[in-house]
Design a protein around this motif. Structure first.
Motif, PDB file in Angstrom:
ATOM      1  N   GLU A 199      52.921  47.904  37.702  1.00  0.00           N
ATOM      2  CA  GLU A 199      53.011  48.289  39.109  1.00  0.00           C
ATOM      3  C   GLU A 199      53.209  49.801  39.253  1.00  0.00           C
ATOM      4  O   GLU A 199      52.533  50.469  40.044  1.00  0.00           O
ATOM      5  CB  GLU A 199      54.171  47.529  39.756  1.00  0.00           C
ATOM      6  CG  GLU A 199      54.254  47.619  41.245  1.00  0.00           C
ATOM      7  CD  GLU A 199      55.320  46.689  41.815  1.00  0.00           C
ATOM      8  OE1 GLU A 199      55.929  47.088  42.829  1.00  0.00           O
ATOM      9  OE2 GLU A 199      55.549  45.584  41.265  1.00  0.00           O
ATOM     10  N   ALA A 200      54.131  50.342  38.473  1.00  0.00           N
ATOM     11  CA  ALA A 200      54.427  51.777  38.548  1.00  0.00           C
ATOM     12  C   ALA A 200      53.279  52.621  38.012  1.00  0.00           C
ATOM     13  O   ALA A 200      52.883  53.612  38.636  1.00  0.00           O
ATOM     14  CB  ALA A 200      55.707  52.081  37.779  1.00  0.00           C
ATOM     15  N   ALA A 201      52.749  52.250  36.857  1.00  0.00           N
ATOM     16  CA  ALA A 201      51.670  53.032  36.252  1.00  0.00           C
ATOM     17  C   ALA A 201      50.415  53.000  37.120  1.00  0.00           C
ATOM     18  O   ALA A 201      49.710  54.010  37.241  1.00  0.00           O
ATOM     19  CB  ALA A 201      51.372  52.532  34.836  1.00  0.00           C
ATOM     20  N   SER A 202      50.130  51.880  37.746  1.00  0.00           N
ATOM     21  CA  SER A 202      48.968  51.802  38.650  1.00  0.00           C
ATOM     22  C   SER A 202      49.123  52.778  39.806  1.00  0.00           C
ATOM     23  O   SER A 202      48.188  53.510  40.147  1.00  0.00           O
ATOM     24  CB  SER A 202      48.814  50.383  39.207  1.00  0.00           C
ATOM     25  OG  SER A 202      48.506  49.462  38.198  1.00  0.00           O
ATOM     26  N   ALA A 203      50.308  52.789  40.413  1.00  0.00           N
ATOM     27  CA  ALA A 203      50.546  53.677  41.558  1.00  0.00           C
ATOM     28  C   ALA A 203      50.486  55.144  41.136  1.00  0.00           C
ATOM     29  O   ALA A 203      49.905  55.979  41.851  1.00  0.00           O
ATOM     30  CB  ALA A 203      51.896  53.355  42.194  1.00  0.00           C
ATOM     31  N   PHE A 204      51.078  55.471  39.997  1.00  0.00           N
ATOM     32  CA  PHE A 204      51.105  56.867  39.564  1.00  0.00           C
ATOM     33  C   PHE A 204      49.720  57.324  39.105  1.00  0.00           C
ATOM     34  O   PHE A 204      49.316  58.460  39.356  1.00  0.00           O
ATOM     35  CB  PHE A 204      52.142  57.048  38.465  1.00  0.00           C
ATOM     36  CG  PHE A 204      52.710  58.443  38.375  1.00  0.00           C
ATOM     37  CD1 PHE A 204      52.797  59.277  39.482  1.00  0.00           C
ATOM     38  CD2 PHE A 204      53.185  58.924  37.174  1.00  0.00           C
ATOM     39  CE1 PHE A 204      53.336  60.553  39.395  1.00  0.00           C
ATOM     40  CE2 PHE A 204      53.727  60.192  37.065  1.00  0.00           C
ATOM     41  CZ  PHE A 204      53.797  61.013  38.176  1.00  0.00           C
TER      42      PHE A 204
END
Length: 166
Positions: A108-113
């Motif tokens: 979730e975090a890596a996709s957004a970043f």
């Protein structure tokens, strides 16, 4: 100087680092769990990494963001875009603190970043350097849509290099 963003996902805030994030970061970096990141590290080495993760925002316009659970406020880990003399290319990495693994937070975090890096910073490509024995990070890189780039130079000669949107 680049303003450090705060990004929101369904469950997370990706937010600037705070001094209180040092304790869980230090614990992880000094533990056996840091083996895929060149560790375990000394307190001094971990502090240098922590400070560098923040300083890269001023130097390169990207750095690290902490993963905060939007419901509980708990700090769960970190996602970062690393630059500078230790990195052959701009590298996106991630880490989760003890107890946060296996719940989709890193994806979730890596996709957004990654999307922020492409859309806001307009980076043409990112790589992720992954220890070949770190099966979970290899699978995550692939799930993020990255492909193995056998011609790219890794941070360490044994690294697998996964290329995102390049």
């Amino acid at each position: 100087m680049t303003a450090i963003p705060t990004l929101a996902t369904e469950r997370l805030l990706l937010r600037p680092m705070r001094a209180e994030d040092w304790a869980p970061f230090s614990t992880l970096m000094q533990s056996e769990r840091a083996r895929f990141m060149g560790g375990p590290h000394s307190v001094s080495a971990a502090w240098g990494m922590f400070c560098a993760d923040h300083a890269q925002w001023d130097f390169f316009g990207a750095g690290s963001l902490m993963l905060e659970d939007r419901q509980t406020g708990a700090c769960l880990g970190q996602v970062g875009i690393n630059s500078g003399p230790l990195f052959p290319e701009q590298e996106m990495g991630w880490l989760l603190f003890d107890g946060a693994e296996g719940q989709g937070y890193a994806f979730e975090a890596a996709s957004a970043f990654r999307d922020w890096a492409r859309d806001v910073r307009q980076l043409a490509t990112l790589v992720s350097y992954v220890d070949p024995q770190n099966d979970r990070s290899c699978r995550l890189a692939e799930r993020l849509g990255a492909v193995l780039d056998k011609t790219a130079r890794g941070q360490d000669p044994t690294d697998l290099v996964y290329r995102h949107f390049g």
